[in-house]
Scaffold this active site. Structure first.
Site, PDB file in Angstrom:
ATOM      1  CG  HIS A 117      14.760  18.720  10.385  1.00  0.00           C
ATOM      2  ND1 HIS A 117      15.063  19.010   9.083  1.00  0.00           N
ATOM      3  CD2 HIS A 117      15.859  18.117  10.897  1.00  0.00           C
ATOM      4  CE1 HIS A 117      16.282  18.579   8.808  1.00  0.00           C
ATOM      5  NE2 HIS A 117      16.792  18.050   9.895  1.00  0.00           N
ATOM      6  CB  CYS A 118       9.852  22.840  12.922  1.00  0.00           C
ATOM      7  SG  CYS A 118       9.897  24.221  11.788  1.00  0.00           S
ATOM      8  CB  ALA A 119      11.943  18.472  15.453  1.00  0.00           C
TER       9      ALA A 119
END
Ligand SMILES: Cc1ncc(COP(=O)(O)O)c(C=O)c1O
Lengths: 418, 146
Positions: free
Chosen positions: A375-377
């Site tokens: 999640h791009c995290a």
């Protein structure tokens, strides 16, 4: 939202989800021989017919460049383009449409603020404060600035519940803090952050704040004045609008102090080779021919969301969140990551038996689209000690029946991998 | 469910649950770290090469069933092979996954991964351990599937 508020919102006129579903052509299609169940809304939402038609209408009947023609079409489309700016201002309750800058999306909005507002004020030893649940677009621009200037990035830790503690915010804010940038609603956990309090704390020390509203605007009413936000960023594509268009709201007193982000046409008042005078905001930040049809589509998307009613959308999604959470807790080996008390319609989870990637493939066979990954995290995944999660995220057109399909498919994962 | 059964065959589920040669290799002559940034799969491949032959191979990592099973089967298949044989096997396996070649005898157990062909988004999961193996051989320290 309390259960009382949900009841009120839901009974304030029935929420006819089937009628709304009919507005979204893609929901008619099948995937892998099954009706599409689209639960990847936090990545990007589907588009209602009114948005698709507005974009099509713009190209088919109204198109020309804007801000530069004396002819009829240019004048008409310029007016429509600027009317969307007014529309966005009302949507966010911004004091003036001049405080609305069109960008490519949340990512560009944050980079614009980093480059044009924060960078000139930053020197070695200064600090920028973010939280541990930021998406990469609210981490990397600040790291780039820190690398260039010798400033330090400070991070508010995330609790096991997926919440942040305001005590930590108070502790980390200090006389070296120059800027605070915080996600309003977490894309990976669903947490709705106490942004009004965070802003109050920062303002008490004279520090301006940007809110990353990418996941907030589609799901809750945002009032930038009530929140006190100095900057607010969001993307059109998560709000049922086109991709490649986004918004930066900025307080006029700040926008006026800012240098341009890019140089080019439309952002200047006068140019000579000796000296260029910049246009006033927001034009100063919109160099070159913008995403004209994207702006028109964004206007249609906001009209659509407002016609359904954000309060009603929020109540509907909250109902799905509670219903799905209860069902998922019955799935053996399934663990939900992110259990904040105040949560939007996002459920991140892992399963003992299967990796998120395998879950994603199995669900996909049943026509269910979810996100599986980081999640791009990445820092957040590390924080929870998981390589990745599977994520279900709801939109105004999802139904309890679709949640039932999901639950069946999750039980299938258990059978296959158990 | 037939494509799924084809993808998640018993052998794959078994290797996923009980990966073979899943350990750090003391005295490795080569090693590399593989990463698929899209989904977060990570794998470390360790090799002991002597006289152009793989005398020991192992892996560690955290990934989906496909990448874990593929790594596990890879380590089984490559034990004792010459580097040349290893390269040939990888080429054959790769052709199988991208649909360029059909399964054949020399692939042995790797054949169970043929089901991945029906899932283009998962091919990288199956090839990540192999790319990492090659990176190790060539003394590169990292491989990604980007
Ligand atoms: C919380 C959050 N911030 C920022 C972004 C970046 O948005 P965009 O890719 O539209 O620029 C996203 C979307 O992926 C997001 O979920």
């Amino acid at each position: 939202m309390s259960s009382m508020e949900i009841m009120n919102a839901l009974t304030a006129g029935s929420y006819d989800v089937e009628r709304l579903r009919a507005d979204f052509p893609i929901l008619q299609r099948e995937v892998n021989g099954r009706p599409l169940v689209y639960f990847d809304n936090a990545a990007s939402a589907q588009k209602p017919r009114s948005v698709i038609e507005a974009v099509q209408q713009c190209y088919a009947h109204e198109y020309s460049n804007i801000h530069r023609g004396v002819h009829f079409l240019s004048g008409q489309l310029t007016a429509r383009y600027e009317a969307v700016r007014e529309r966005v201002a009302r949507f966010l309750n911004a004091p003036s449409a001049k405080e609305i800058v069109f960008t490519r999306g949340t990512t560009e909005s944050i980079n614009l603020v980093a480059h044009s507002f924060v960078r000139p004020r930053l020197k070695a030893g200064d600090e920028i404060l973010i939280t541990g649940m930021e998406q990469h677009s609210n981490i990397v621009p600040w790291q780039l600035l820190c690398d260039e200037t010798g400033a330090t990035l400070r991070v508010v830790p995330v609790q096991d519940s997926g919440e942040i503690d305001l005590e930590d915010v108070r502790r980390l804010l200090n006389e070296r803090t120059r800027f605070v940038s915080v996600v309003h609603v977490s894309n990976a956990l669903g947490t709705i952050n106490p942004v009004r309090q965070i802003i109050a704390e920062a303002h008490a020390r004279g520090v301006p704040v940007l809110l990353d509203g990418a996941q907030a605007v589609p799901h809750l009413r945002v009032d930038v004045q009530e929140l006190g936000a100095d900057f607010y960023a969001f993307s059109g594509h998560k709000l049922y609008g086109p991709s490649g268009i986004g918004v930066l709201y900025g307080k006029m007193e700040y926008l006026q102090q800012m240098r341009p982000y890019q140089g080019g046409g439309d952002m200047i008042r006068s140019v000579s080779f000796e000296r260029t005078e910049y246009a006033e905001p927001p034009q100063r930040f919109e160099a070159g021919t913008p995403n004209i049809a994207g702006v028109i589509g964004l206007g249609a998307a906001i009209d659509y969301v407002e016609s359904v009613g954000l309060e009603r959308i929020a109540a509907h999604e909250h109902d799905l969140l509670l219903y799905a959470t209860a069902g998922m807790m019955e799935v053996p080996g399934l663990r939900i990551i992110g259990t904040a008390r105040d949560k939007a319609g996002v459920i991140s989870f892992v399963m003992e038996q299967a990796h998120p990637h395998d879950i994603g493939t199995i669900l996909d066979q049943d026509g269910i689209a979810i996100r599986a990954g980081q999640h791009c995290a990445q820092p957040l995944m590390q924080r929870f000690g998981v390589p990745a999660t599977a994520r279900v995220s709801f939109a105004l057109y999802n139904t309890r029946d679709e949640v039932d399909v999901l639950l069946q498919s999750l039980h299938k994962v258990v059978r296959l991998f158990g | 469910m037939s494509d799924l059964r084809e993808l998640y065959q018993e052998t794959i589920l078994d290797h996923n649950k009980h990966p073979r040669n899943f350990r750090r290799l003391e005295g490795a002559t080569h090693q590399a770290h593989g990463h698929n940034p899209l989904c977060g799969d990570r794998v470390d491949v360790y090799l002991k090469v002597s006289d152009g032959r793989i005398v020991d191979i192992s892996f560690e990592g955290d990934g989906c069933a496909i990448s874990t099973a593929s790594a596990s089967i890879m380590t089984e298949m490559l034990q004792g092979r010459s580097l040349e044989q290893a390269q040939q096997l990888f080429d054959r396996f790769h052709d199988l996954l991208i649909g360029k070649a059909e399964a054949g005898e020399e692939l042995g157990k790797l054949e169970v991964l043929a089901g991945v062909r029906a899932f283009p988004t998962r091919v990288k999961c199956a090839t990540l351990p192999w790319h990492t193996f090659k990176a190790a051989l060539h003394n590169e320290t990292a491989a990604t599937t980007e």
